[in-house]
Design a protein around this motif. Sequence first.
Motif, PDB file in Angstrom:
ATOM      1  N   PHE A 275     -24.361  -1.040 -28.426  1.00 11.42           N
ATOM      2  CA  PHE A 275     -23.164  -0.009 -28.448  1.00 11.42           C
ATOM      3  C   PHE A 275     -22.967   1.331 -28.417  1.00 11.42           C
ATOM      4  CE2 PHE A 275     -21.109  -3.500 -31.465  1.00 11.42           C
ATOM      5  CZ  PHE A 275     -20.937  -4.103 -30.477  1.00 11.42           C
ATOM      6  N   ASN A 276     -24.812   1.913 -28.134  1.00 14.26           N
ATOM      7  CA  ASN A 276     -25.226   3.534 -28.137  1.00 14.26           C
ATOM      8  C   ASN A 276     -23.966   4.559 -29.591  1.00 14.26           C
ATOM      9  OD1 ASN A 276     -26.702   2.879 -26.433  1.00 14.26           O
ATOM     10  ND2 ASN A 276     -26.117   4.171 -24.751  1.00 14.26           N
ATOM     11  N   LEU A 277     -23.595   3.773 -29.998  1.00 14.51           N
ATOM     12  CA  LEU A 277     -23.099   4.548 -31.022  1.00 14.51           C
ATOM     13  C   LEU A 277     -24.156   4.664 -32.584  1.00 14.51           C
ATOM     14  CD1 LEU A 277     -19.760   2.808 -32.101  1.00 14.51           C
ATOM     15  CD2 LEU A 277     -19.904   5.081 -31.384  1.00 14.51           C
ATOM     16  N   PRO A 278     -24.263   6.441 -33.563  1.00 15.30           N
ATOM     17  CA  PRO A 278     -25.267   6.182 -33.987  1.00 15.30           C
ATOM     18  C   PRO A 278     -24.369   6.088 -35.303  1.00 15.30           C
ATOM     19  CG  PRO A 278     -23.096   8.249 -33.587  1.00 15.30           C
ATOM     20  CD  PRO A 278     -22.851   7.043 -32.731  1.00 15.30           C
ATOM     21  N   LEU A 279     -25.286   5.731 -36.010  1.00 18.93           N
ATOM     22  CA  LEU A 279     -25.573   5.282 -37.523  1.00 18.93           C
ATOM     23  C   LEU A 279     -26.325   5.419 -38.457  1.00 18.93           C
ATOM     24  CD1 LEU A 279     -23.537   3.290 -39.602  1.00 18.93           C
ATOM     25  CD2 LEU A 279     -25.345   1.096 -38.846  1.00 18.93           C
ATOM     26  N   GLN A 280     -26.095   5.981 -39.655  1.00 16.55           N
ATOM     27  CA  GLN A 280     -27.417   6.655 -40.742  1.00 16.55           C
ATOM     28  C   GLN A 280     -27.049   5.917 -41.928  1.00 16.55           C
ATOM     29  OE1 GLN A 280     -28.473  10.117 -40.736  1.00 16.55           O
ATOM     30  NE2 GLN A 280     -29.790   9.382 -41.982  1.00 16.55           N
ATOM     31  N   ARG A 281     -27.449   4.490 -42.475  1.00 19.91           N
ATOM     32  CA  ARG A 281     -27.805   4.763 -44.056  1.00 19.91           C
ATOM     33  C   ARG A 281     -28.435   5.654 -44.604  1.00 19.91           C
ATOM     34  NH1 ARG A 281     -28.734  -1.979 -46.531  1.00 19.91           N
ATOM     35  NH2 ARG A 281     -29.242  -0.918 -48.496  1.00 19.91           N
ATOM     36  N   VAL A 282     -27.745   5.755 -45.686  1.00 23.71           N
ATOM     37  CA  VAL A 282     -28.129   7.532 -46.721  1.00 23.71           C
ATOM     38  C   VAL A 282     -28.776   6.567 -47.561  1.00 23.71           C
ATOM     39  CG1 VAL A 282     -28.325   9.556 -47.386  1.00 23.71           C
ATOM     40  CG2 VAL A 282     -27.558   9.228 -44.986  1.00 23.71           C
ATOM     41  N   GLU A 283     -29.710   6.506 -48.200  1.00 25.05           N
ATOM     42  CA  GLU A 283     -29.341   5.880 -49.337  1.00 25.05           C
ATOM     43  C   GLU A 283     -29.577   6.247 -50.626  1.00 25.05           C
ATOM     44  OE1 GLU A 283     -30.768   2.489 -50.177  1.00 25.05           O
ATOM     45  OE2 GLU A 283     -31.415   2.883 -47.681  1.00 25.05           O
ATOM     46  N   ASP A 284     -29.888   7.739 -51.117  1.00 23.62           N
ATOM     47  CA  ASP A 284     -29.529   8.100 -52.401  1.00 23.62           C
ATOM     48  C   ASP A 284     -28.952   9.605 -52.115  1.00 23.62           C
ATOM     49  OD1 ASP A 284     -31.598  10.288 -52.094  1.00 23.62           O
ATOM     50  OD2 ASP A 284     -33.599   8.496 -52.823  1.00 23.62           O
ATOM     51  N   GLU A 285     -28.908  10.420 -53.215  1.00 24.46           N
ATOM     52  CA  GLU A 285     -27.862  11.401 -53.287  1.00 24.46           C
ATOM     53  C   GLU A 285     -29.134  12.917 -52.466  1.00 24.46           C
ATOM     54  OE1 GLU A 285     -24.639  14.580 -53.683  1.00 24.46           O
ATOM     55  OE2 GLU A 285     -24.915  12.015 -54.493  1.00 24.46           O
ATOM     56  N   GLU A 286     -30.099  12.645 -53.032  1.00 27.47           N
ATOM     57  CA  GLU A 286     -30.986  13.785 -52.126  1.00 27.47           C
ATOM     58  C   GLU A 286     -31.081  13.444 -50.620  1.00 27.47           C
ATOM     59  OE1 GLU A 286     -35.926  15.138 -52.126  1.00 27.47           O
ATOM     60  OE2 GLU A 286     -34.832  13.559 -53.597  1.00 27.47           O
ATOM     61  N   ASP A 287     -31.181  12.276 -50.239  1.00 26.12           N
ATOM     62  CA  ASP A 287     -31.253  12.065 -49.049  1.00 26.12           C
ATOM     63  C   ASP A 287     -30.128  12.703 -47.797  1.00 26.12           C
ATOM     64  OD1 ASP A 287     -33.374  11.446 -48.901  1.00 26.12           O
ATOM     65  OD2 ASP A 287     -33.187   9.215 -48.153  1.00 26.12           O
ATOM     66  N   ARG A 288     -28.417  12.092 -49.075  1.00 23.58           N
ATOM     67  CA  ARG A 288     -26.839  12.845 -48.985  1.00 23.58           C
ATOM     68  C   ARG A 288     -26.850  14.130 -48.068  1.00 23.58           C
ATOM     69  NH1 ARG A 288     -25.192   8.311 -51.658  1.00 23.58           N
ATOM     70  NH2 ARG A 288     -24.534  10.052 -53.636  1.00 23.58           N
ATOM     71  N   GLU A 289     -27.448  14.989 -49.230  1.00 21.96           N
ATOM     72  CA  GLU A 289     -27.436  16.368 -48.985  1.00 21.96           C
ATOM     73  C   GLU A 289     -28.686  17.009 -47.596  1.00 21.96           C
ATOM     74  OE1 GLU A 289     -29.602  17.619 -52.923  1.00 21.96           O
ATOM     75  OE2 GLU A 289     -27.676  17.095 -53.667  1.00 21.96           O
ATOM     76  N   GLU A 290     -29.405  16.327 -47.993  1.00 21.95           N
ATOM     77  CA  GLU A 290     -30.404  16.921 -46.376  1.00 21.95           C
ATOM     78  C   GLU A 290     -29.924  16.960 -45.482  1.00 21.95           C
ATOM     79  OE1 GLU A 290     -33.906  14.803 -46.733  1.00 21.95           O
ATOM     80  OE2 GLU A 290     -35.156  16.286 -48.380  1.00 21.95           O
TER      81      GLU A 290
END
Length: 263
Positions: free
Chosen positions: A171-186
Amino acid sequence: MERRTYLRSLGVAGVAGLAGCLDTVEQALSDDHDGDGILPPPDRPTGASYPEYGDEFPSFSLPDPIAETTVSLEDFVGEKPFLLTYFFTTCPDGACPALLLRLRWIQEDAAERGYEDDIALLAFTFDPERDTPDVLREYAAERSIDYEADNWHFLRPETYEEAESVMTETFNLPLQRVEDEEDREEQNESEENDSHDETEDHEEASEHDEHDHGEYTFTHNNLITLVNEDGVVERAYPSAVQSERAVDNEQIVEDTRTVVGVE
């Protein structure tokens, strides 16, 4: 039409493929696509990587866990238009429920106007770990979606890895799974820095919504795509909810009626 009759008409296999997407607005609206669409060209094409107006929608083949069948693009080409959106049930900020609400409105309008057999409504979950068949049934019932109707299909890959591949490669759509709070902040800091470079980058970033739930969350597009019976995209509503660019709710219903051929 009974559901079992409809399901017999569905193929149980399909050819998975990559989206043949166009990279520029000029390409997307070139003469090669003249006459492909039923609707007129959109006022504000975005030139995004995902399929837009006049593009052929990419081939897909995905399980419907409730109907216990496989749904493919080839089931609809030459038969009926469809709408497709992307969601996960644990989205707590209202974006994903709002996307499915718009499909439910079309389902209700189709029932009232008698075109329920002439449209398909597809909801693809990219979180199969939590979105089990039982969860999908409960989710639909809570939102008054008739998930047993002939025209509704939940699409659910077996694993997140498969879902990510379909989202990003097909589908050429961006998708990112963010595992924890630190990764979300980055991730937030990176998106904030990127959005300051150019106005267009800022507008593109506004199309993504971060959802926080449990041990992981997602960054993804709030997108609804309307595809005609020839498999050609009529509309890609890129910020369907929660944005100044959000499409008018009634417009999606009117566009669908036009593509189906309902007066």
